[in-house]
Design a protein around this motif. Structure first.
Motif, PDB file in Angstrom:
ATOM      1  N   ARG A 126      36.815  75.830  51.210  1.00  0.00           N
ATOM      2  CA  ARG A 126      37.874  76.773  51.547  1.00  0.00           C
ATOM      3  C   ARG A 126      39.219  76.076  51.644  1.00  0.00           C
ATOM      4  NH1 ARG A 126      35.219  79.072  55.121  1.00  0.00           N
ATOM      5  NH2 ARG A 126      35.882  77.877  56.947  1.00  0.00           N
TER       6      ARG A 126
ATOM      7  N   THR B 109      40.064  73.253  50.294  1.00  0.00           N
ATOM      8  CA  THR B 109      40.441  72.738  48.976  1.00  0.00           C
ATOM      9  C   THR B 109      41.097  73.826  48.141  1.00  0.00           C
ATOM     10  OG1 THR B 109      38.605  71.150  49.019  1.00  0.00           O
ATOM     11  CG2 THR B 109      39.586  71.662  46.869  1.00  0.00           C
ATOM     12  N   VAL B 110      40.498  75.026  48.164  1.00  0.00           N
ATOM     13  CA  VAL B 110      41.078  76.143  47.417  1.00  0.00           C
ATOM     14  C   VAL B 110      42.459  76.491  47.955  1.00  0.00           C
ATOM     15  CG1 VAL B 110      40.827  78.598  46.891  1.00  0.00           C
ATOM     16  CG2 VAL B 110      38.838  77.084  46.749  1.00  0.00           C
ATOM     17  N   LEU B 111      42.620  76.493  49.276  1.00  0.00           N
ATOM     18  CA  LEU B 111      43.918  76.818  49.874  1.00  0.00           C
ATOM     19  C   LEU B 111      44.972  75.774  49.510  1.00  0.00           C
ATOM     20  CD1 LEU B 111      42.821  78.046  53.438  1.00  0.00           C
ATOM     21  CD2 LEU B 111      43.691  79.429  51.545  1.00  0.00           C
TER      22      LEU B 111
ATOM     23  N   VAL C  22      44.978  73.754  46.852  1.00  0.00           N
ATOM     24  CA  VAL C  22      45.304  73.880  45.432  1.00  0.00           C
ATOM     25  C   VAL C  22      46.213  75.087  45.203  1.00  0.00           C
ATOM     26  CG1 VAL C  22      44.351  74.341  43.146  1.00  0.00           C
ATOM     27  CG2 VAL C  22      43.227  72.703  44.666  1.00  0.00           C
ATOM     28  N   GLY C  23      45.894  76.202  45.855  1.00  0.00           N
ATOM     29  CA  GLY C  23      46.736  77.384  45.724  1.00  0.00           C
ATOM     30  C   GLY C  23      48.145  77.147  46.235  1.00  0.00           C
ATOM     31  N   ALA C  24      48.251  76.424  47.364  1.00  0.00           N
ATOM     32  CA  ALA C  24      49.569  76.121  47.916  1.00  0.00           C
ATOM     33  C   ALA C  24      50.371  75.243  46.959  1.00  0.00           C
ATOM     34  CB  ALA C  24      49.427  75.442  49.274  1.00  0.00           C
TER      35      ALA C  24
ATOM     36  N   VAL D 159      50.036  75.121  43.701  1.00  0.00           N
ATOM     37  CA  VAL D 159      50.434  75.934  42.556  1.00  0.00           C
ATOM     38  C   VAL D 159      51.659  76.768  42.896  1.00  0.00           C
ATOM     39  CG1 VAL D 159      49.721  77.858  41.072  1.00  0.00           C
ATOM     40  CG2 VAL D 159      48.123  75.991  41.563  1.00  0.00           C
ATOM     41  N   MET D 160      51.720  77.279  44.125  1.00  0.00           N
ATOM     42  CA  MET D 160      52.848  78.108  44.528  1.00  0.00           C
ATOM     43  C   MET D 160      54.111  77.284  44.779  1.00  0.00           C
ATOM     44  SD  MET D 160      51.724  81.213  44.477  1.00  0.00           S
ATOM     45  CE  MET D 160      52.974  82.077  45.423  1.00  0.00           C
TER      46      MET D 160
END
Length: 291
Positions: free
Chosen positions: A26, A28-30, A32-34, A36-37
């Motif tokens: 969870r 790691t996904v957050l 990576v998403g951060a 990307v943003m």
């Protein structure tokens, strides 16, 4: 008893690695998403401090070398940038203030009064949320021509207010509907009329919803481009999005200058959000689930 405790501990020990793996995935996904943003914004910030010759280098430089503030100086002194900034500020502030005031009155009426056709009128009002803004450009242009609102900041204010009333009324009505009716009855016993109940009871209690409506309306008015492009031809009444678009030439775009001007344009939005962010989430969720 001992066997039962041992079995329970064994199950807990087996569950811990699974929970740990889920938490790791969870986070790691957050992360990576951060990234990307945030990466485009960091690149935008870095480019704004680079000379034009270094803008399109590959791989991209996230730390400008050499760094320069020339883009910011040019943005503030080129093409009446400060005038356009002031125009946008006037349009956004007036549109936000009037829209929030009018929509709060409408929301108070929908939430507190019973009258014939109330639900039908409210649903018709909400249809404004289902119509794409692009579809309204031609009718708005024709209407602005008939009302002599072209090339004026007042014309933009009128259409920005009209375009934000549906969403603001929806958010505010949901919040005001959650206020106990006993408070209204107590004020009525003391002789308070509808305006007093609206001004002294509804508005103070609706601060979270008002903050949410203020942020949305200011952001939409500040960043709006298609309507302004359609209705504004006079250079003296341009808003900031139109001014930033002029930095993009026919043959080449000065990306450092565009990004510097865009970052300057972000400042009022950040200020408004920081002022009202403490109420933002509460007001948004209340308006979404009530009413």
């Amino acid at each position: 008893m001992t066997a039962s405790l041992s079995a329970t501990r064994s199950r807990r020990n087996r569950a811990r690695p699974a929970r740990g793996a889920a938490a790791t995935f969870r986070y790691t996904v957050l992360i990576v998403g951060a990234l990307v943003m945030v990466t485009p914004f960091i690149y935008m910030l870095s480019t704004s401090f680079q000379a034009q010759a270094y803008v399109l280098t590959f791989p991209p430089q996230f730390i400008p070398n050499p760094a320069t503030t020339a883009n910011y100086s040019r943005a503030l002194t080129t093409e009446n940038f400060l005038l356009y900034f002031a125009n946008s500020l006037v349009v956004a502030v007036v549109s936000t203030a009037v829209s929030v005031l009018v929509s709060s009155m409408m929301a108070f009426a929908f939430a507190r009064f019973d009258f014939r056709g109330k639900e039908l009128i409210f649903r018709v009002l909400l249809t404004g949320l289902t119509i794409p803004a692009v579809m309204l450009l031609i009718p708005q242009f024709v209407l602005a021509t008939k009302l002599h609102l072209l090339d004026s900041l007042g014309g933009l204010i009128v259409f920005y207010i009209a375009g934000s009333l549906s969403l603001n009324t929806f958010l505010l009505r949901g919040f005001l509907a959650s206020v106990p009716h006993e408070l209204d009855q107590a004020m009525q016993v003391d002789g308070a009329n509808a305006w007093t109940r609206y001004w002294r009871l509804a508005l103070p209690l609706a601060k979270p919803a008002l903050a949410t409506a203020t942020i949305f309306t200011f952001l939409n008015s500040w960043d709006e481009y298609p309507i302004a492009l359609t209705m504004i031809n006079n250079p003296n009444t341009r808003t900031l999005p139109l001014a930033i678009a002029t930095f993009q030439g026919q043959n080449a775009t000065q990306w450092g200058l565009v990004f510097a001007a865009s970052l300057i344009a972000i400042i009022p939005v950040i200020v408004v959000f920081l002022v009202f962010q403490r109420y933002f989430v509460q007001g948004l969720t209340s308006g979404a689930v009530k009413g």
